[in-house]
Design an enzyme around this catalytic site. Structure first.
Site, PDB file in Angstrom:
ATOM      1  N   ASP A 180     -10.999   4.099  -6.214  1.00  0.00           N
ATOM      2  CA  ASP A 180      -9.639   3.220  -7.285  1.00  0.00           C
ATOM      3  C   ASP A 180      -8.887   4.068  -7.339  1.00  0.00           C
ATOM      4  OD1 ASP A 180     -11.788   1.862  -6.715  1.00  0.00           O
ATOM      5  OD2 ASP A 180     -13.304   2.077  -8.993  1.00  0.00           O
ATOM      6  N   CYS A 214      -3.777  -4.456   1.364  1.00  0.00           N
ATOM      7  CA  CYS A 214      -4.546  -4.129   0.671  1.00  0.00           C
ATOM      8  C   CYS A 214      -3.729  -4.962  -0.636  1.00  0.00           C
ATOM      9  CB  CYS A 214      -3.975  -2.825   1.067  1.00  0.00           C
ATOM     10  SG  CYS A 214      -2.059  -2.158   0.942  1.00  0.00           S
ATOM     11  N   SER A 215      -3.739  -4.599  -1.334  1.00  0.00           N
ATOM     12  CA  SER A 215      -3.405  -6.122  -2.371  1.00  0.00           C
ATOM     13  C   SER A 215      -2.102  -6.264  -2.618  1.00  0.00           C
ATOM     14  CB  SER A 215      -3.407  -4.647  -3.634  1.00  0.00           C
ATOM     15  OG  SER A 215      -3.727  -6.307  -5.075  1.00  0.00           O
ATOM     16  N   ALA A 216      -1.398  -4.846  -2.012  1.00  0.00           N
ATOM     17  CA  ALA A 216       0.483  -5.347  -2.004  1.00  0.00           C
ATOM     18  C   ALA A 216       0.827  -5.593  -0.651  1.00  0.00           C
ATOM     19  CB  ALA A 216       1.035  -4.787  -3.108  1.00  0.00           C
ATOM     20  N   GLY A 217      -0.197  -4.837   0.433  1.00  0.00           N
ATOM     21  CA  GLY A 217      -0.122  -4.350   1.300  1.00  0.00           C
ATOM     22  C   GLY A 217       1.227  -3.848   2.005  1.00  0.00           C
ATOM     23  N   ILE A 218       2.051  -2.881   0.606  1.00  0.00           N
ATOM     24  CA  ILE A 218       2.677  -1.722   1.358  1.00  0.00           C
ATOM     25  C   ILE A 218       2.364  -0.018   1.052  1.00  0.00           C
ATOM     26  CG2 ILE A 218       4.691  -3.873   0.554  1.00  0.00           C
ATOM     27  CD1 ILE A 218       4.193  -2.066  -2.483  1.00  0.00           C
ATOM     28  N   GLY A 219       1.214  -0.034   0.379  1.00  0.00           N
ATOM     29  CA  GLY A 219       0.894   1.320  -0.051  1.00  0.00           C
ATOM     30  C   GLY A 219      -0.086   1.821   0.752  1.00  0.00           C
ATOM     31  N   ARG A 220      -1.251   1.586   0.999  1.00  0.00           N
ATOM     32  CA  ARG A 220      -2.216   1.806   2.163  1.00  0.00           C
ATOM     33  C   ARG A 220      -2.222   1.352   3.219  1.00  0.00           C
ATOM     34  NH1 ARG A 220      -8.220   0.538  -1.082  1.00  0.00           N
ATOM     35  NH2 ARG A 220      -7.257   0.631  -3.687  1.00  0.00           N
ATOM     36  N   SER A 221      -1.497  -0.264   2.548  1.00  0.00           N
ATOM     37  CA  SER A 221      -0.840  -0.419   4.689  1.00  0.00           C
ATOM     38  C   SER A 221       0.327  -0.046   5.320  1.00  0.00           C
ATOM     39  CB  SER A 221      -0.971  -2.081   4.286  1.00  0.00           C
ATOM     40  OG  SER A 221      -1.905  -2.489   3.412  1.00  0.00           O
ATOM     41  N   GLN A 260       3.586   4.083  -1.122  1.00  0.00           N
ATOM     42  CA  GLN A 260       3.977   3.601  -2.922  1.00  0.00           C
ATOM     43  C   GLN A 260       3.831   5.316  -3.570  1.00  0.00           C
ATOM     44  OE1 GLN A 260       1.436   0.508  -4.446  1.00  0.00           O
ATOM     45  NE2 GLN A 260       2.963   0.103  -4.930  1.00  0.00           N
TER      46      GLN A 260
END
Length: 457
Positions: A180, A214-221, A260
């Site tokens: 999380d 992912c959620s925003a499409g920048i961190g995990r992605s 991020q």
């Protein structure tokens, strides 16, 4: 690649800050994303695609905008489409993009709900045989089969265009064991997931770009595509040809804010080094014996739970914890915290030798990260007690803030209800006056008028 990792050592915050500063020179316009009619199509107000790399829609009547960016890595001939987790009003747009781009796979790196917050609309049919109809585009998504796994789920979806009477198979990979907050405890399961996606051929040139979100499409992605592209270049051109920092800077010219936090950056480096070692490209082992080299800290990834108007999700999300020594970790941290369950995977926090680690449930598989052999692996990444305590305090403050807001809301509702009751009472009195006093006054007036004429005549 190895030399770049050694030079950073424990200076991850400085290294990440340097990347963020150099990225500020990127000044691409994003006029389409900022149009008033498109703002409601963005999950977060400060994460949107540049005009030059956005993916325009062709078959949606009302708009050609979707929060998605085409990221290219020409050195390895790779293309990815990074997008936000679909909103309820963009599910149709999402599947239209999958169809138009001829994508073979959708790679989902988050869970639908994390920390009690909806991170992504459930945009695909969950159970075998279920259907999802997209009226605007004429597409129908059918769940053909689902294979749940320990770390990820693989769903085979049939995407049918009812107007063209054509069907395609789209593979849906959902990585379910990203915590999380922070990053995974070990690169091993992440590399296993990446290997499964690669083996399906979903990232090859003969199919459309894979959809990664992912959620925003920048961190995990961002972590996913950086690990894949750097490992691919190491495999084709050799490890010495890989410059991870420069590759990330190049990717950021296509989509803002990729990776991020410093923890995501370190995890990405570790995954690339470990992946190259497992492939036999390098022989060195990761040395994580230094107590200052823990991987997971309390800084959040793109899982920060946004308020109704989502908070900024850029480089400023780093948390600046203050290091302090904890003599007895057992006095403040329980041995086992409540299990976190989402999807088909389950995790627990445990304390081992004064160190808190995030492990999967015990497994009989000796290669499992939770076994003693894996615990001794140099790729094992740990979460220290100090930062977990900071996270617990932060969560307690959030809980108290929510309780205060709830109490304020209830007080406002109570006052509104009182005013409504007063208004209803006044309306009732007015009605009573109309029904009683007014007829009495009219009758009195008629009586006086009749008496007046009577005595006058």
């Amino acid at each position: 690649m190895e030399e770049e990792f050694r030079e950073i050592q424990n200076m991850w915050r400085h290294h990440y800050s340097t990347i963020c500063i150099e990225s500020r020179n990127i000044d691409h316009p994003a006029l389409e994303a900022l149009k008033p009619e498109n703002k409601s199509l963005n999950r977060y107000r400060d994460v949107y695609p540049y005009d030059h790399s956005r993916v325009p829609l062709k078959s949606v009547a009302k708009t050609d905008y979707i929060n998605a960016s085409l990221v290219e890595v020409p050195e390895v001939k790779r293309k990815y489409i990074l997008t936000q987790g679909p909103l309820g009003n963009t599910v149709d747009h999402f599947w239209s993009m999958v169809w138009e781009q001829n994508s073979k796979a959708v790679i989902m790196l988050n869970r639908v709900i994390e920390k009690g917050t909806l991170k992504c609309h459930p945009y695909w049919p969950q159970n075998t045989g279920d259907r999802l109809e997209c009226e605007e585009s004429g597409l129908v998504v059918t769940n053909d089969s689902c294979i749940p796994g320990e770390h990820y789920n693989l769903t085979s979806l049939i995407l049918t265009h009812s107007n063209l009477e054509e069907s395609r198979t789209v593979l849906h990979y959902q990585y379910t064991t990203w915590p999380d907050f922070g990053v995974p405890t070990s690169p091993d399961t992440f590399l296993e997931f990446l290997g499964a996606v690669r083996d399906s051929g979903s990232l090859e040139q003969d199919v459309g770009p894979a959809i990664v979100h992912c959620s925003a499409g920048i961190g995990r992605s961002g972590s996913f595509i950086l690990v894949d592209s750097c490992l691919l270049r190491a495999e084709t051109e050799g490890p010495d040809s890989v410059n991870i920092k420069q590759t990330l800077l190049n990717m950021r010219t296509y989509r803002m804010g990729l990776i991020q936090t410093e923890d995501q950056l370190k995890f990405t480096y570790l995954s690339i080094i470990e992946g190259a070692r497992q492939s036999g490209l390098i022989s060195s082992q990761l040395d994580l014996s230094d107590p200052g080299s823990e991987l997971i800290s309390s800084s959040s990834s793109d899982d920060e739970a946004p308020p109704p108007l989502p908070p900024p999700r850029s480089e400023s999300l780093q948390e600046k914890g203050v290091e302090k020594k904890i003599d007895d970790p057992f006095s403040s941290i329980p041995a086992t915290l409540e299990s976190l369950v989402n999807g088909d995977a389950e995790f627990v926090y445990s304390v081992v030798n004064g160190v808190v680690s995030l492990d999967s449930e015990p497994s009989s598989d000796p290669s499992s990260p939770s076994t003693p052999a894996a615990m001794d692996s140099p790729a094992k990444c740990i979460l220290n007690n100090n930062k977990l305590e900071e996270r617990k305090r932060e969560m307690e403050l959030r809980r108290r803030k929510k309780e205060d807001e709830r109490a304020n809301t209830e007080e406002k509702l109570r006052k509104i209800q009182e005013k409504m009751k007063e208004s209803e009472a006044w309306v009732s009195r007015k009605q009573n006056m109309k029904e009683t006093i007014l007829p009495f006054c009219v009758g009195l007036a008629m009586f006086l008028a009749g008496g007046y004429y009577y005595f006058r005549s």
